[in-house]
Scaffold this active site. Sequence first.
Site, PDB file in Angstrom:
ATOM      1  CG  ASP A  39      38.859  47.728  34.596  1.00 25.55           C
ATOM      2  OD1 ASP A  39      38.498  48.874  34.270  1.00 25.55           O
ATOM      3  OD2 ASP A  39      40.047  47.372  34.616  1.00 25.55           O
ATOM      4  CB  THR A  75      43.074  49.707  34.779  1.00 25.39           C
ATOM      5  OG1 THR A  75      41.975  49.957  33.909  1.00 25.39           O
ATOM      6  CG2 THR A  75      42.879  48.375  35.474  1.00 25.39           C
ATOM      7  CG  ASN A  96      46.570  51.223  32.897  1.00 19.56           C
ATOM      8  OD1 ASN A  96      46.463  51.211  34.114  1.00 19.56           O
ATOM      9  ND2 ASN A  96      45.530  51.258  32.078  1.00 19.56           N
ATOM     10  CG  ASP A 199      37.971  48.991  31.146  1.00 15.93           C
ATOM     11  OD1 ASP A 199      37.900  50.176  31.500  1.00 15.93           O
ATOM     12  OD2 ASP A 199      38.845  48.574  30.367  1.00 15.93           O
ATOM     13  CG  HIS A 203      38.096  50.752  26.732  1.00 14.99           C
ATOM     14  ND1 HIS A 203      38.472  52.064  26.781  1.00 14.99           N
ATOM     15  CD2 HIS A 203      38.620  50.172  27.850  1.00 14.99           C
ATOM     16  CE1 HIS A 203      39.196  52.289  27.889  1.00 14.99           C
ATOM     17  NE2 HIS A 203      39.280  51.156  28.551  1.00 14.99           N
ATOM     18  CG  ASP A 246      39.212  50.464  37.334  1.00 13.53           C
ATOM     19  OD1 ASP A 246      38.003  50.439  37.020  1.00 13.53           O
ATOM     20  OD2 ASP A 246      40.096  50.007  36.584  1.00 13.53           O
ATOM     21  CG  HIS A 247      38.480  53.733  35.471  1.00 11.49           C
ATOM     22  ND1 HIS A 247      37.735  53.297  34.402  1.00 11.49           N
ATOM     23  CD2 HIS A 247      39.572  52.925  35.511  1.00 11.49           C
ATOM     24  CE1 HIS A 247      38.352  52.301  33.821  1.00 11.49           C
ATOM     25  NE2 HIS A 247      39.470  52.033  34.467  1.00 11.49           N
ATOM     26  CG  HIS A 353      39.054  54.587  31.651  1.00 14.36           C
ATOM     27  ND1 HIS A 353      40.299  54.413  32.202  1.00 14.36           N
ATOM     28  CD2 HIS A 353      38.798  53.470  30.928  1.00 14.36           C
ATOM     29  CE1 HIS A 353      40.753  53.221  31.848  1.00 14.36           C
ATOM     30  NE2 HIS A 353      39.882  52.625  31.068  1.00 14.36           N
TER      31      HIS A 353
HETATM   32 ZN   LIG Z   1      40.069  50.125  34.421  1.00 11.85          ZN
END
Ligand SMILES: [Zn+2]
Length: 458
Positions: A39, A75, A96, A199, A203, A246-247, A353
């Site tokens: 992720d 996500t 999400n 991820d 964050h 995913d990103h 994101h």
């Molecule tokens: Zn994600």
Amino acid sequence: MRRPAVLLAIALAALLAPAVAAPVHQLSSRNKLLLVSFDGFRWNYDQDVDTPNLDAMALEGVKARYMTPAFITLTSPCHFTLVTGKYIENHGVVHNMFYNTSSKLKLPYHTTLGVQGWWDNGSVPIWVTAQRQGLKTGSFFYPGGNVTYQGEAVTLSRKEGFLHNYKDEAEWRANIDTVMEWFTQEGLDLVTLYFGEPDSTGHRYGPESQERKEMVMQVDRTVGYLRDRIRLSGLESSLNLIITSDHGMSTVNKNASDLVELHKVSNFSFKDIEFELLDYGPNGMLLPKEGMLEKVYEVLKDAHPRLHVYKKENFPKSFHYANHSRVTPLLMYSDLGYVIHGRVNVQFNNGEHGFDNKLMDMKTIFRATGPSFKRGLEVEPFESVHVYELMCRLLGIVPEANDGLLSTLLPTLREEAGDAAPSTSLATPPSGSALLPSGRPHLVTGLLVAAILLAKVA
Ligand SMILES: [Zn+2]
Ligand SMILES: *[C@@H]1O[C@H](CO)[C@@H](O)[C@H](O)[C@H]1NC(C)=O
Ligand SMILES: *[C@@H]1O[C@H](CO)[C@@H](O)[C@H](O)[C@H]1NC(C)=O
Ligand SMILES: *[C@@H]1O[C@H](CO)[C@@H](O)[C@H](O)[C@H]1NC(C)=O
Ligand SMILES: *[C@@H]1O[C@H](CO)[C@@H](O)[C@H](O)[C@H]1NC(C)=O
Ligand SMILES: *[C@@H]1O[C@H](CO)[C@@H](O)[C@H](O)[C@H]1NC(C)=O
Ligand SMILES: *[C@@H]1O[C@H](CO)[C@@H](O)[C@H](O)[C@H]1NC(C)=O
């Protein structure tokens, strides 16, 4: 002694008739597929960290310069695009969070993973499609893998516990071991495996932090462990591996003098709002009260230079996002570095994101190795909607209707039925390789078939 002779004759006949040899080959050696998602792995996270295992994967397989995720770059929506081949407005997992604008119920990400109705909204993901065509599938923590679709569940699945520790490397290895057993002992053909890093670290500490770099090293070690386990499990020649995400991730400009704060917009009042989904990074949705849509739109549309507010019908079509019944009449997103604060400022992440998928910070990775993939091939960027068609081809299944094109990623595969043939995709192919008779793979197949048939009768 008579039967083996007959079988040998059949196998030899197959040798001379490629049209006959092909299906035999497919039946006897359908490759397995493992899709792994780390992720929030931004496309260039391997450029400021030593990643020997990802580098080896690129040399031995296929690497995209980067992959463009779907919008919104969140996500669950982006993971569901990977397994359906559909843009987000066409699969309906638009956020999400589960939300219901009538009951006002909003559920957090983790709870939403178990809300069947949120995921099962008319699209059938690849697990179910593969099962309907006779394969066995599994999902280890992959978003959307732990609910039923049209009544059907994934053969084997695991869901993260509530207070799951995303970064426990020992657990990552145990999960990989389990997935290997799913392939070797449970006979699964397709498994999707999810890791919640880098991820979480991105964050918390921001994408440029030392913590993120260390987490990328952990991811890389895990890729090495995974590939070792594939070899030790005897799966190297029969398992295709895709590693993607995913990103990406971008630094939040927390101390900017021009934060996007809806509670400070003059003439904007939450009294005019029936339902809101805000304080979730750079994305927001609003359902104004009856008769208030025009007023709310007028006060918000030019309220902040970093904020882009649209009526649903005018949302840029290139995002392929707003045309779904779940999307509210007003929606908005903010520029890179800015998040949208609602009634009070409650967002404190250093990385986020959700931004425009055209921005480089939102781009992500795509790597693949295995018997079906070319070696040492770097391909130009592509959109994540195309991965689904590739996966269906790798598994030999008929895809559902989707927004991707097989032609986008077909050039990453070796020639048809050429799984056992040497690569022809290296920058400098072995001289004369283009002149090899194309029947050679069939010869290998035919001899194998003959050997197997003889062994069975003996
Ligand atoms: Zn994600
Ligand atoms: C949303 O809430 C309304 C009112 O409580 C209810 O009638 C409806 O079934 C809910 N829809 C979903 C999808 O949960
Ligand atoms: C998708 O979910 C929405 C509610 O969120 C519902 O109104 C709609 O009927 C669902 N569509 C399908 C095909 O399940
Ligand atoms: C969800 O995962 C749990 C184990 O984590 C499993 O027992 C359950 O059967 C799964 N449900 C579905 C629908 O996949
Ligand atoms: C932002 O401000 C906080 C305190 O107000 C400070 O600790 C932090 O270092 C600042 N960050 C940047 C990037 O300037
Ligand atoms: C807010 O509304 C008042 C009264 O309608 C109007 O005079 C004023 O110009 C508005 N301010 C802004 C910034 O739109
Ligand atoms: C919006 O979605 C509907 C199906 O839900 C489809 O018929 C229509 O063509 C779509 N409109 C656009 C502009 O894509």
